[in-house]
Design a protein around this motif. Structure first.
Motif, PDB file in Angstrom:
ATOM      1  N   SER A 147       0.836  -1.194   0.000  1.00 17.06           N
ATOM      2  CA  SER A 147       0.000   0.000   0.000  1.00 17.06           C
ATOM      3  C   SER A 147       0.874   1.249   0.000  1.00 17.06           C
ATOM      4  N   VAL A 148       0.325   2.310  -0.567  1.00 16.48           N
ATOM      5  CA  VAL A 148       1.046   3.578  -0.673  1.00 16.48           C
ATOM      6  C   VAL A 148       0.141   4.689  -0.169  1.00 16.48           C
ATOM      7  N   ILE A 149       0.664   5.513   0.705  1.00 16.30           N
ATOM      8  CA  ILE A 149      -0.076   6.634   1.277  1.00 16.30           C
ATOM      9  C   ILE A 149       0.550   7.935   0.786  1.00 16.30           C
ATOM     10  N   VAL A 150      -0.254   8.770   0.148  1.00 10.96           N
ATOM     11  CA  VAL A 150       0.210  10.073  -0.336  1.00 10.96           C
ATOM     12  C   VAL A 150      -0.606  11.159   0.352  1.00 10.96           C
ATOM     13  N   GLN A 151       0.089  12.028   1.077  1.00  6.20           N
ATOM     14  CA  GLN A 151      -0.582  13.101   1.820  1.00  6.20           C
ATOM     15  C   GLN A 151      -1.729  12.541   2.661  1.00  6.20           C
ATOM     16  N   GLN A 152      -1.444  11.436   3.358  1.00  7.78           N
ATOM     17  CA  GLN A 152      -2.364  10.786   4.302  1.00  7.78           C
ATOM     18  C   GLN A 152      -3.561  10.109   3.635  1.00  7.78           C
ATOM     19  N   GLU A 153      -3.514   9.950   2.323  1.00 10.67           N
ATOM     20  CA  GLU A 153      -4.579   9.238   1.618  1.00 10.67           C
ATOM     21  C   GLU A 153      -3.975   8.097   0.816  1.00 10.67           C
ATOM     22  N   GLU A 154      -4.615   6.913   0.883  1.00 12.57           N
ATOM     23  CA  GLU A 154      -4.100   5.752   0.162  1.00 12.57           C
ATOM     24  C   GLU A 154      -4.408   5.875  -1.324  1.00 12.57           C
ATOM     25  N   VAL A 155      -3.413   5.515  -2.151  1.00 12.14           N
ATOM     26  CA  VAL A 155      -3.598   5.516  -3.602  1.00 12.14           C
ATOM     27  C   VAL A 155      -3.468   4.090  -4.108  1.00 12.14           C
ATOM     28  N   ASN A 156      -4.159   3.802  -5.187  1.00 14.57           N
ATOM     29  CA  ASN A 156      -4.181   2.455  -5.748  1.00 14.57           C
ATOM     30  C   ASN A 156      -3.164   2.334  -6.872  1.00 14.57           C
ATOM     31  N   LEU A 157      -2.128   1.522  -6.669  1.00 16.42           N
ATOM     32  CA  LEU A 157      -1.103   1.294  -7.687  1.00 16.42           C
ATOM     33  C   LEU A 157      -1.237  -0.119  -8.245  1.00 16.42           C
ATOM     34  N   SER A 158      -0.915  -0.263  -9.526  1.00 19.71           N
ATOM     35  CA  SER A 158      -0.828  -1.606 -10.095  1.00 19.71           C
ATOM     36  C   SER A 158       0.409  -2.293  -9.524  1.00 19.71           C
ATOM     37  N   SER A 159       0.518  -3.594  -9.729  1.00 18.95           N
ATOM     38  CA  SER A 159       1.655  -4.336  -9.176  1.00 18.95           C
ATOM     39  C   SER A 159       2.974  -3.834  -9.737  1.00 18.95           C
ATOM     40  N   LYS A 160       3.018  -3.540 -11.025  1.00 17.59           N
ATOM     41  CA  LYS A 160       4.253  -3.060 -11.634  1.00 17.59           C
ATOM     42  C   LYS A 160       4.566  -1.633 -11.194  1.00 17.59           C
ATOM     43  N   GLU A 161       3.551  -0.789 -11.031  1.00 19.96           N
ATOM     44  CA  GLU A 161       3.781   0.564 -10.528  1.00 19.96           C
ATOM     45  C   GLU A 161       4.364   0.506  -9.120  1.00 19.96           C
ATOM     46  N   PHE A 162       3.818  -0.382  -8.301  1.00 18.42           N
ATOM     47  CA  PHE A 162       4.320  -0.521  -6.927  1.00 18.42           C
ATOM     48  C   PHE A 162       5.766  -1.013  -6.936  1.00 18.42           C
ATOM     49  N   ASP A 163       6.056  -2.042  -7.735  1.00 23.23           N
ATOM     50  CA  ASP A 163       7.423  -2.569  -7.805  1.00 23.23           C
ATOM     51  C   ASP A 163       8.408  -1.500  -8.260  1.00 23.23           C
ATOM     52  N   LEU A 164       7.992  -0.714  -9.234  1.00 20.42           N
ATOM     53  CA  LEU A 164       8.850   0.343  -9.765  1.00 20.42           C
ATOM     54  C   LEU A 164       9.115   1.403  -8.709  1.00 20.42           C
ATOM     55  N   LEU A 165       8.072   1.796  -7.976  1.00 19.85           N
ATOM     56  CA  LEU A 165       8.236   2.795  -6.928  1.00 19.85           C
ATOM     57  C   LEU A 165       9.152   2.284  -5.822  1.00 19.85           C
ATOM     58  N   VAL A 166       8.966   1.023  -5.416  1.00 21.21           N
ATOM     59  CA  VAL A 166       9.799   0.452  -4.357  1.00 21.21           C
ATOM     60  C   VAL A 166      11.260   0.412  -4.780  1.00 21.21           C
ATOM     61  N   LEU A 167      11.514  -0.012  -6.011  1.00 23.04           N
ATOM     62  CA  LEU A 167      12.892  -0.085  -6.488  1.00 23.04           C
ATOM     63  C   LEU A 167      13.557   1.290  -6.455  1.00 23.04           C
ATOM     64  N   LEU A 168      12.887   2.293  -6.991  1.00 21.82           N
ATOM     65  CA  LEU A 168      13.461   3.637  -7.021  1.00 21.82           C
ATOM     66  C   LEU A 168      13.624   4.213  -5.611  1.00 21.82           C
ATOM     67  N   ALA A 169      12.580   4.060  -4.772  1.00 22.51           N
ATOM     68  CA  ALA A 169      12.607   4.654  -3.431  1.00 22.51           C
ATOM     69  C   ALA A 169      13.580   3.937  -2.505  1.00 22.51           C
ATOM     70  N   LYS A 206       1.289  10.484 -11.896  1.00 23.90           N
ATOM     71  CA  LYS A 206      -0.072  11.005 -11.761  1.00 23.90           C
ATOM     72  C   LYS A 206      -0.681  10.633 -10.413  1.00 23.90           C
ATOM     73  N   LYS A 207      -0.233   9.512  -9.861  1.00 23.03           N
ATOM     74  CA  LYS A 207      -0.825   9.014  -8.617  1.00 23.03           C
ATOM     75  C   LYS A 207      -0.119   9.516  -7.359  1.00 23.03           C
ATOM     76  N   ILE A 208       1.190   9.822  -7.459  1.00 26.03           N
ATOM     77  CA  ILE A 208       1.909  10.193  -6.235  1.00 26.03           C
ATOM     78  C   ILE A 208       2.411  11.632  -6.230  1.00 26.03           C
ATOM     79  N   GLU A 209       2.449  12.277  -7.378  1.00 31.91           N
ATOM     80  CA  GLU A 209       2.965  13.642  -7.443  1.00 31.91           C
ATOM     81  C   GLU A 209       1.830  14.668  -7.351  1.00 31.91           C
ATOM     82  N   THR A 210       2.058  15.739  -6.639  1.00 30.09           N
ATOM     83  CA  THR A 210       1.083  16.830  -6.583  1.00 30.09           C
ATOM     84  C   THR A 210       0.933  17.475  -7.947  1.00 30.09           C
ATOM     85  N   ASP A 211       2.051  17.646  -8.626  1.00 28.06           N
ATOM     86  CA  ASP A 211       2.061  18.204  -9.980  1.00 28.06           C
ATOM     87  C   ASP A 211       2.891  17.267 -10.860  1.00 28.06           C
ATOM     88  N   PRO A 212       2.245  16.334 -11.557  1.00 28.03           N
ATOM     89  CA  PRO A 212       2.986  15.351 -12.358  1.00 28.03           C
ATOM     90  C   PRO A 212       3.907  15.975 -13.402  1.00 28.03           C
TER      91      PRO A 212
END
Length: 230
Positions: A147-169, A206-212
């Motif tokens: 799960s991913v929380i952005v500005q205290q709200e959960e956002v829905n990521l696909s499995s590949k989006e989540f994997d990509l975010l985890v790798l980078l972060a 689009k899902k995690i940035e305030t201004d993509p």
């Protein structure tokens, strides 16, 4: 020999038979379907490990099928289609597809992609040396719960989006080349087609940035690749 099961959905009998033949030669169990309206029932009945999904189907099309599946499952979905325009690729990956291969394609290339997705999917396990939650300013990434929380709200990521975010972060400030990211996340060579990765980066922003358009977290290193800005 593998015991993994593949569901192929395509309204063209010749395509179904060709893909099935190549996959069965590699030891996969194959089930097929020709109508989008039947896919959810096929998923429940056969419990496949991966779905090969045509975009253009009678009844419910592949895009709507993918949307419906993503409400209940993270099964890898590999789109195939004669529609190869960038907008079609963006649409397919944007609704939760993991990869997109335009027709005509090499059956051996398709089999290689299937193996890579299954291998990558089976390797996704919590890293015992890594904290369960990655915390940044305005962003929390919970590894075990995916799960991913952005500005205290959960956002829905696909499995590949989540994997990509985890790798980078997990590697702040490290610059990843485009081909390197594709190989790490998709488990295979990009074969020169980087659209899949770029669409996932765009969707993720689009899902995690305030201004993509002016991202804070995922930064483009022009001519090289991407990095995560902590």
């Amino acid at each position: 020999m593998t015991s993994e099961k593949i569901l192929i959905v395509d309204d063209e009998t010749d395509i179904l038979e060709l893909i099935s033949l190549y996959l069965m030669k590699e030891g996969f169990e194959v089930v097929t379907c020709q109508e989008g309206d039947q896919v959810l029932d096929m998923l429940a009945q056969h419990q496949p490990d991966l779905l090969i999904l045509d975009v253009l189907l009678p009844g419910m099309d592949g895009i709507e099928v993918c949307r419906s599946i993503r409400k209940i499952s993270h099964i890898p979905i590999l789109f195939i289609s004669c529609k190869s325009d960038d907008l079609d690729v963006i649409l397919g990956l944007g609704v939760g597809g993991d990869d997109y291969i335009p027709k005509p394609f090499s059956p051996s290339q398709l089999v290689a992609r299937v193996k890579a997705h299954l291998r990558r999917h089976s390797m996704i396990e919590p890293n015992q040396t890594q904290p369960d939650v990655l915390i940044f300013d305005g962003l929390e990434i919970h590894l075990s719960s995916h799960s991913v929380i952005v500005q205290q709200e959960e956002v829905n990521l696909s499995s590949k989006e989540f994997d990509l975010l985890v790798l980078l972060a997990s590697h702040p400030k490290k610059v990843f080349k485009i081909d390197q990211l594709y190989e790490e996340i998709w488990g295979s060579d990009s074969l020169g087609d980087t659209r899949t990765l770029m669409v996932h980066i765009s969707n993720l922003r689009k899902k995690i940035e305030t201004d993509p358009a002016n991202p804070v977290y995922i930064i483009t290193i022009r001519g090289v690749g991407y990095k995560f800005n902590a």
